[in-house]
Design an enzyme around this catalytic site. Structure first.
Site, PDB file in Angstrom:
ATOM      1  N   ASP A   1       4.554 -23.270  17.403  1.00  0.00           N
ATOM      2  CA  ASP A   1       5.484 -24.277  16.907  1.00  0.00           C
ATOM      3  C   ASP A   1       6.879 -23.695  17.122  1.00  0.00           C
ATOM      4  O   ASP A   1       7.196 -22.609  16.635  1.00  0.00           O
ATOM      5  CB  ASP A   1       5.224 -24.453  15.402  1.00  0.00           C
ATOM      6  CG  ASP A   1       5.535 -25.834  14.926  1.00  0.00           C
ATOM      7  OD1 ASP A   1       6.524 -26.385  15.376  1.00  0.00           O
ATOM      8  OD2 ASP A   1       4.770 -26.338  14.075  1.00  0.00           O
TER       9      ASP A   1
ATOM     10  N   ASP B   1       9.465 -28.904  17.562  1.00  0.00           N
ATOM     11  CA  ASP B   1       9.827 -29.569  16.315  1.00  0.00           C
ATOM     12  C   ASP B   1      10.956 -30.592  16.542  1.00  0.00           C
ATOM     13  O   ASP B   1      11.930 -30.299  17.259  1.00  0.00           O
ATOM     14  CB  ASP B   1      10.325 -28.465  15.354  1.00  0.00           C
ATOM     15  CG  ASP B   1      10.487 -28.933  13.935  1.00  0.00           C
ATOM     16  OD1 ASP B   1       9.479 -29.256  13.300  1.00  0.00           O
ATOM     17  OD2 ASP B   1      11.642 -28.968  13.452  1.00  0.00           O
TER      18      ASP B   1
ATOM     19  N   GLU C   1       7.111 -33.213  18.782  1.00  0.00           N
ATOM     20  CA  GLU C   1       6.993 -33.961  17.535  1.00  0.00           C
ATOM     21  C   GLU C   1       7.930 -35.163  17.684  1.00  0.00           C
ATOM     22  O   GLU C   1       9.148 -35.025  17.728  1.00  0.00           O
ATOM     23  CB  GLU C   1       7.425 -33.126  16.334  1.00  0.00           C
ATOM     24  CG  GLU C   1       7.219 -33.905  15.051  1.00  0.00           C
ATOM     25  CD  GLU C   1       7.977 -33.357  13.846  1.00  0.00           C
ATOM     26  OE1 GLU C   1       7.596 -33.680  12.714  1.00  0.00           O
ATOM     27  OE2 GLU C   1       8.975 -32.626  14.042  1.00  0.00           O
TER      28      GLU C   1
ATOM     29  N   HIS D   1       0.759 -31.047   8.453  1.00  0.00           N
ATOM     30  CA  HIS D   1       1.319 -30.344   7.300  1.00  0.00           C
ATOM     31  C   HIS D   1       2.462 -31.113   6.639  1.00  0.00           C
ATOM     32  O   HIS D   1       2.977 -30.680   5.619  1.00  0.00           O
ATOM     33  CB  HIS D   1       1.813 -28.968   7.748  1.00  0.00           C
ATOM     34  CG  HIS D   1       2.987 -29.075   8.679  1.00  0.00           C
ATOM     35  ND1 HIS D   1       2.868 -29.605   9.954  1.00  0.00           N
ATOM     36  CD2 HIS D   1       4.295 -28.774   8.520  1.00  0.00           C
ATOM     37  CE1 HIS D   1       4.052 -29.615  10.527  1.00  0.00           C
ATOM     38  NE2 HIS D   1       4.936 -29.117   9.689  1.00  0.00           N
ATOM     39  N   ASP D   2       2.892 -32.214   7.250  1.00  0.00           N
ATOM     40  CA  ASP D   2       3.978 -33.014   6.671  1.00  0.00           C
ATOM     41  C   ASP D   2       3.470 -34.283   6.002  1.00  0.00           C
ATOM     42  O   ASP D   2       4.269 -35.121   5.590  1.00  0.00           O
ATOM     43  CB  ASP D   2       4.969 -33.436   7.773  1.00  0.00           C
ATOM     44  CG  ASP D   2       5.761 -32.262   8.308  1.00  0.00           C
ATOM     45  OD1 ASP D   2       6.017 -31.323   7.542  1.00  0.00           O
ATOM     46  OD2 ASP D   2       6.120 -32.292   9.500  1.00  0.00           O
TER      47      ASP D   2
HETATM   48  C1  NOJ Z   1       9.270 -31.186  11.176  1.00  0.00           C
HETATM   49  C2  NOJ Z   1       8.333 -30.189  10.596  1.00  0.00           C
HETATM   50  O1  NOJ Z   1       7.022 -30.577  10.886  1.00  0.00           O
HETATM   51  C3  NOJ Z   1       8.629 -30.111   9.116  1.00  0.00           C
HETATM   52  O2  NOJ Z   1       7.664 -29.378   8.427  1.00  0.00           O
HETATM   53  C4  NOJ Z   1      10.011 -29.540   8.954  1.00  0.00           C
HETATM   54  O3  NOJ Z   1      10.344 -29.563   7.590  1.00  0.00           O
HETATM   55  C5  NOJ Z   1      11.041 -30.340   9.726  1.00  0.00           C
HETATM   56  N1  NOJ Z   1      10.600 -30.681  11.043  1.00  0.00           N
HETATM   57  C6  NOJ Z   1      12.318 -29.574   9.876  1.00  0.00           C
HETATM   58  O4  NOJ Z   1      12.139 -28.510  10.769  1.00  0.00           O
END
Ligand code: NOJ
Length: 571
Positions: free
Chosen positions: A119, A218, A275, A347-348
């Site tokens: 990542d 990201d 992402e 994870h989000d």
């Molecule tokens: C996306 C990531 O998946 C998340 O976990 C993060 O908080 C934000 N981008 C900022 O980097």
């Protein structure tokens, strides 16, 4: 004679090309497993998952049958956003171990014929990154222009960051404001500065030279900013998504992606996943059309957003909306000869089982149905750690929260007079900590995650839901994943076959075929807790059911709650 030699030479060359090609990274047919290192496996008793812990679980992943491991950030970081605030792109954070531990992990992953992607966070650094520490010293510091500063030192009135509060923060040393789309401890990089791009390419190359197989980038659509950011935007709390859309794509986004590809990715046999924050079916092909040479794959949020809005207010997922979203993304990506990402959680997000399944009454059945959908729908499937066990959302008290976005949300809600109980209700349903509770390995202390005090509460259901119990139970969620992964390996058409959906307007069932010149499968998924009258199509009646999630002989006229079946049909 000479002719003979030429033929021999050509054949040898052909064989060489064929064998080399056979080794080309087939990411398009792979299954991706995401590890959130902090919560995967602790090896040293400090309560935080680490790299050695991951290495100790590689046989589990191999046994599961996944191909690519996506590792959430393990770089040096003050961990304000759990590693997405990087203070050194070329170092491992001591909490996760050492560079040597990482090299062992990489070697052991490759020995098991799996790939590892990192990542990478190109949009922002930590405020403790040496570049920012320099940049903030003075406006003529050589690093100043690595970041984004508001030149006239006024705060615009329409400013908000993803995690709440202003997107501008005053730098005491110069009196200027710097821009941050996430936390104030995550200043955005100035991608228009060629030096910044060089630094990023250097860091990416560093890891590729070490042997990593690619990256997950990201918030990649945000790297190029519109010149008027964020001026002219009237922002209300509920317009977060609109705000993101108006920021992107910045005028140079695709130029920078192509440059990054040319300078870095094209030189390695690697896989690059984006992402896709804010992307939509109209823009996805700009990122992943193979001839454009930007990214290989990008995942979007239109599926995961079905269950909540930008304010974390949960809503019920409509099966028809889910079907239409999957199908829309499938057809646009197929139209530009690309792949779509089949992803229901990470994870989000809260746990996928809580949103798309029924975590209580039909826990196992609905987790299995989601597994079948994930692994047989066309596209590149993602498994987020613990989903293969049917892990569920947890209930946390405010003081038990660890995710900064949830903590901020409760605080902001308080300012608007929303009672804490109500805000916590939303957070418990939709917050990111749900997916970050430690993986449940066994029924012993802390679910086998750590000998110490876990950094985030272990879900109390671990005596019931854990990998050890499921390894020994052939009717478990874990076994179902394994069976599906075996089928995917056995039948190419489950990996790359055409997809055709039937009964598109059926309000409960999702039915599709996967087929190519030598195989044909029919898949039926009941997306709901209701049994549904349905008469099997002829191809299924003439075919053979090769996997289903109910133990009894399947009924030809009804599909049971969350039932799923695969039929191998005649061509
Ligand atoms: C996306 C990531 O998946 C998340 O976990 C993060 O908080 C934000 N981008 C900022 O980097």
């Amino acid at each position: 004679m000479h002719f003979g030699k030429t033929i021999l030479g050509t054949i040898t060359l052909l064989l060489l090309v064929l064998t080399t090609n056979a080794q080309v990274f087939r990411w398009d047919e792979a299954v991706i497993y995401q590890i959130y290192p902090r919560s995967f496996q602790d090896s040293d008793g400090d309560g935080i998952g680490d790299i050695k812990g991951i290495t100790s679980r590689l046989d589990y992943l191999k046994g599961l049958g996944v191909d690519i491991i996506w590792l959430s950030p393990v770089y040096k970081s003050p961990m304000k956003d759990m590693g997405y605030d990087v203070s050194d792109y070329e170092a491992i954070d001591p909490v996760f171990g050492s560079m040597e531990d990482f090299e062992v992990l990489l070697k052991e992953t490759h020995l098991r014929q799996m790939k590892l992607i990192l990542d990478f966070v190109p949009n922002h650094t930590s405020d403790e990154h040496p570049w920012f520490k320099e940049a903030r010293k003075s406006s003529d510091n050589p690093y100043h222009d690595y970041y984004l500063w508001r030149k006239d030192n006024t705060i615009p009135d329409n400013r908000i960051s993803y995690f709440g509060g202003s997107a501008w923060e005053k730098n005491a040393l110069t009196g200027e404001y710097y821009f941050h789309l996430f936390l104030k401890e995550q200043p955005d990089l100035n991608w228009d500065n060629p030096k910044v791009r060089e630094e990023i390419y250097k860091a990416l190359t560093f890891w590729l030279d070490k042997g990593v197989n690619g990256f997950r980038l990201d918030v990649i659509p945000l790297i190029s900013k519109s010149p008027d950011y964020p001026a002219n935007l009237r922002f209300k709390v509920t317009e977060n998504a609109a705000y993101t859309r108006s920021l992107m794509p910045g005028p140079h986004l695709h130029e920078y992606l192509r440059e990054m590809n040319e300078r870095v990715f094209s030189r390695y046999d690697c896989f690059v996943l984006g992402e896709g924050i804010g992307i939509n079916p109209q823009s996805v092909c700009d990122y992943v059309t193979p001839e454009r040479k930007e990214l290989n794959l990008i995942y979007h949020f239109e599926v995961t957003d079905l269950g909540r809005n930008a304010l974390y207010i949960p809503s019920k997922v409509s099966p028809l909306a889910l079907k239409r979203t999957l199908s829309r993304w499938d057809s646009v990506t197929a139209g530009c000869n690309a792949r779509s990402a089949v992803l229901f959680g990470n994870h989000d997000q809260p746990r996928m089982l809580n949103r798309f399944g029924n975590p209580r009454k039909y826990r196992t059945l609905s987790a299995q149905m989601l597994a079948m959908l994930t692994l047989t729908y066309r596209g590149v499937p993602f498994i987020y750690q613990g989903d293969e066990l049917g892990m569920r959302n947890i209930r946390l008290k405010y003081r038990e929260l660890e995710d900064v976005s949830a903590i901020n949300l409760v605080k902001i809600a308080g300012k608007y007079g929303i009672p804490r109980g109500l805000a916590m209700h939303f957070v418990n349903k939709a917050g990111r900590d749900n997916a970050r509770t430690p993986v449940q390995w066994n029924p012993h202390k802390n679910a086998g995650f750590t000998e110490g005090e876990p950094w985030l509460k272990v879900h109390p259901d671990y005596p019931l839901i854990n990998a050890e119990a499921q390894q020994n139970d052939t009717s478990s969620v874990l076994h179902f994943y394994k069976k599906l992964l075996i089928l995917r390996r056995k039948y190419p058409c489950l990996r790359n076959g055409n997809l055709a959906e039937t009964d598109k307007n059926h309000p409960r069932l999702l039915i599709y075929t996967r087929s190519n010149s030598d195989c044909n499968f029919l898949i039926i998924c009941n997306l709901t807790s209701r049994k549904v009258k349905y008469s099997l199509p002829e191809i299924a009646r003439n075919g053979k059911m090769i996997l289903g999630n109910y133990p009894d002989v399947p009924d030809a006229s009804r599909i049971l709650p969350f039932e799923c079946r695969i039929y191998e049909c005649k061509k």
